[in-house]
Design an enzyme around this catalytic site. Structure first.
Site, PDB file in Angstrom:
ATOM      1  N   GLY A  48     -11.423   5.344  -4.333  1.00 12.22           N
ATOM      2  CA  GLY A  48     -11.214   4.939  -2.947  1.00 12.22           C
ATOM      3  C   GLY A  48     -10.460   6.002  -2.187  1.00 12.22           C
ATOM      4  O   GLY A  48      -9.669   6.754  -2.761  1.00 12.22           O
ATOM      5  N   PHE A  52      -5.267   6.124   4.662  1.00  9.65           N
ATOM      6  CA  PHE A  52      -4.063   5.736   3.927  1.00  9.65           C
ATOM      7  C   PHE A  52      -3.733   6.717   2.807  1.00  9.65           C
ATOM      8  O   PHE A  52      -2.583   6.861   2.407  1.00  9.65           O
ATOM      9  CB  PHE A  52      -4.245   4.338   3.322  1.00  9.65           C
ATOM     10  CG  PHE A  52      -5.358   4.265   2.315  1.00  9.65           C
ATOM     11  CD1 PHE A  52      -5.152   4.598   0.987  1.00  9.65           C
ATOM     12  CD2 PHE A  52      -6.627   3.866   2.698  1.00  9.65           C
ATOM     13  CE1 PHE A  52      -6.174   4.535   0.055  1.00  9.65           C
ATOM     14  CE2 PHE A  52      -7.666   3.804   1.774  1.00  9.65           C
ATOM     15  CZ  PHE A  52      -7.426   4.140   0.460  1.00  9.65           C
ATOM     16  N   GLY A  53      -4.758   7.361   2.217  1.00 12.70           N
ATOM     17  CA  GLY A  53      -4.553   8.205   1.050  1.00 12.70           C
ATOM     18  C   GLY A  53      -5.728   8.072   0.104  1.00 12.70           C
ATOM     19  O   GLY A  53      -6.872   7.937   0.543  1.00 12.70           O
ATOM     20  N   THR A  54      -5.453   8.075  -1.193  1.00 14.06           N
ATOM     21  CA  THR A  54      -6.521   8.001  -2.191  1.00 14.06           C
ATOM     22  C   THR A  54      -6.177   6.984  -3.275  1.00 14.06           C
ATOM     23  O   THR A  54      -5.012   6.645  -3.493  1.00 14.06           O
ATOM     24  CB  THR A  54      -6.750   9.366  -2.871  1.00 14.06           C
ATOM     25  OG1 THR A  54      -5.535   9.772  -3.528  1.00 14.06           O
ATOM     26  CG2 THR A  54      -7.154  10.425  -1.859  1.00 14.06           C
ATOM     27  N   VAL A  55      -7.222   6.504  -3.954  1.00 10.81           N
ATOM     28  CA  VAL A  55      -7.061   5.633  -5.119  1.00 10.81           C
ATOM     29  C   VAL A  55      -7.864   6.242  -6.260  1.00 10.81           C
ATOM     30  O   VAL A  55      -9.045   6.559  -6.093  1.00 10.81           O
ATOM     31  CB  VAL A  55      -7.550   4.199  -4.847  1.00 10.81           C
ATOM     32  CG1 VAL A  55      -7.321   3.317  -6.084  1.00 10.81           C
ATOM     33  CG2 VAL A  55      -6.851   3.596  -3.636  1.00 10.81           C
ATOM     34  N   LYS A  74      -2.817   4.133  -6.321  1.00  3.83           N
ATOM     35  CA  LYS A  74      -2.952   4.386  -4.887  1.00  3.83           C
ATOM     36  C   LYS A  74      -1.831   5.326  -4.471  1.00  3.83           C
ATOM     37  O   LYS A  74      -0.660   5.022  -4.648  1.00  3.83           O
ATOM     38  CB  LYS A  74      -2.870   3.085  -4.096  1.00  3.83           C
ATOM     39  CG  LYS A  74      -2.959   3.291  -2.588  1.00  3.83           C
ATOM     40  CD  LYS A  74      -2.889   1.970  -1.835  1.00  3.83           C
ATOM     41  CE  LYS A  74      -2.932   2.191  -0.334  1.00  3.83           C
ATOM     42  NZ  LYS A  74      -2.864   0.911   0.414  1.00  3.83           N
ATOM     43  N   ASP A 173      -5.301  -6.082   7.910  1.00  3.55           N
ATOM     44  CA  ASP A 173      -6.524  -5.293   7.734  1.00  3.55           C
ATOM     45  C   ASP A 173      -7.438  -5.959   6.713  1.00  3.55           C
ATOM     46  O   ASP A 173      -7.938  -5.324   5.784  1.00  3.55           O
ATOM     47  CB  ASP A 173      -6.204  -3.863   7.302  1.00  3.55           C
ATOM     48  CG  ASP A 173      -7.387  -2.911   7.495  1.00  3.55           C
ATOM     49  OD1 ASP A 173      -8.295  -3.248   8.288  1.00  3.55           O
ATOM     50  OD2 ASP A 173      -7.402  -1.843   6.865  1.00  3.55           O
TER      51      ASP A 173
END
EC number: 2.7.11.1
Length: 375
Positions: A48, A52-55, A74, A173
């Site tokens: 993901g 927001f960033g990465t997973v 995350k 969200d």
């Protein structure tokens, strides 16, 4: 009031990259006992990413020989300008329909220009499937999501919202990609609390958040006078997407989003409409017929349920307790099995009514209307 324990200290970990592509963290915190320890982290595929960033799918080890996992890590950039409730929620609320945080740590790395990037790392249970991907699994193959599955996932999302809303927290969200599911067991868990807000008198509320397709009308109109009912609107959009296989309202701006909503609900009502009961009844009748046209495959009680969720006036939207008590969920109260996608053998429904003491308090008088009768 949620509280974050200051377990990081003042010096975030510098991620030390080792030769075989895993790195060493000397200050990782376990949620179970809040103790710090040293662990190796090996990251796999990215599952993901976004603003927001990465997973990433990852495994952990205390000795680089025996590995635990997989987990989902995350990683988000830590910014003094952005206050997030995500760690507070994940650290303090344990709920069967909220994703579980197992460990967390802070880290920093050096950027190409010689600067420093500080990051928060949430090590969570690994659930690879989302409700979004499950919807596509059905509709991309020319089939529809079974009604019982829609109700099963919806009930669990409502149960998660009940807990958050009882603490005056809105998720902010809610959308199919932020709902993790285990199709074989029917379990659903809400994730990604990066947009969550505590709605109290001391909070300055933001208006630009929540993915547009799932954003409540009051947010589209930049109102700061909103409540946790913005999540209920988002849930209505998710239900519609499970039924139709695509987002209900697909505007490319706030104004066009309102135009898309108006195609189903009619124009945004003027305050004077409320003063005419006859006109209001007429509009409600028109709306019911339009809902039946948009969702021809669903039954009367299901349309009535959607009407209680997708309404312009937030004060007229039912809350989580009221919705969980609705006839929409009678199939879950009266039956104990469901058929997972791709399976020929029914399996037991997950335990939907094992309410905690705090959930029972939040449900109040609705508790007896929600749990299956003993008859």
């Amino acid at each position: 009031m949620l509280k974050v324990n200051n377990v990081f200290g003042s010096n975030p970990n510098r991620m030390t990259k080792l030769e075989d592509e895993h790195y060493f963290i000397d200050d990782i915190v376990s949620i179970k006992n809040r103790q710090k320890s040293k662990m190796y982290v090996r990251e796999g595929k990215r599952i993901g990413h976004g603003s927001f960033g990465t997973v990433t799918q990852s495994i952990l080890s205390s000795n680089s020989i025996e590995w635990l996992g997989p987990y989902a890590i995350k990683r988000v950039v830590k910014s003094p300008k952005v206050q997030s409730l995500e760690l507070e929620i994940l650290q303090n609320i344990r709920h069967p329909n909220l994703v579980t945080l197992e460990f967390f740590f802070e880290s920093h790395c050096t950027t190409k220009d010689g600067g420093h990037l500080y990051q928060k790392n949430f090590v969570m249970e690994y659930i690879p499937q989302t409700l979004s991907s499950e919807i596509h699994e059905y509709f991309d193959n020319g089939s529809k999501m079974p009604t019982k599955h829609i109700k099963l996932y919806t009930f669990q999302i409502l149960r998660a919202l009940l807990t958050l809303h009882s603490m005056s927290i809105c998720h902010g969200d809610l959308k199919p990609s932020n709902i993790l599911i285990i199709p074989s067991s029917g379990i659903a868990k809400v994730c990604d609390f990066g947009s969550a807000q505590r709605l109290d008198d001391n909070t300055e509320l933001k208006t630009y958040f929540c993915s547009r397709f799932y954003r409540a009308p009051e947010l589209l109109l930049n109102s700061k006078d909103y409540t946790t009912q913005i999540d209920i609107w988002s849930l209505g959009c998710i239900i519609g997407e499970m039924i139709k296989g695509q987002p209900l309202f697909k505007g490319d701006s706030a104004n066009s989003q309102l135009e898309e909503i108006a195609k189903l609900l009619g124009r945004f009502p003027k305050s004077s409409i409320k003063n005419s009961q006859e006109l209001q009844d007429s509009l409600n009748d028109q709306k019911f017929k339009k809902f039946m046209h948009w969702f021809p495959s669903i039954e009367f009680f299901d349309v009535e349920f959607l009407l209680k969720v997708l309404t312009y006036d937030a004060t007229e939207r039912c809350d989580a307790r009221q919705l969980m008590a609705h006839e929409f969920f009678d199939a879950l109260r009266n039956e104990t099995y469901f058929l997972p996608r791709g399976s020929s053998m029914p399996v037991h429904l997950p335990d939907l009514f094992n309410f905690s003491a705090s959930e029972k308090r939040a449900l109040g008088e609705y508790y007896n209307l929600i749990v299956p009768s003993l008859d």
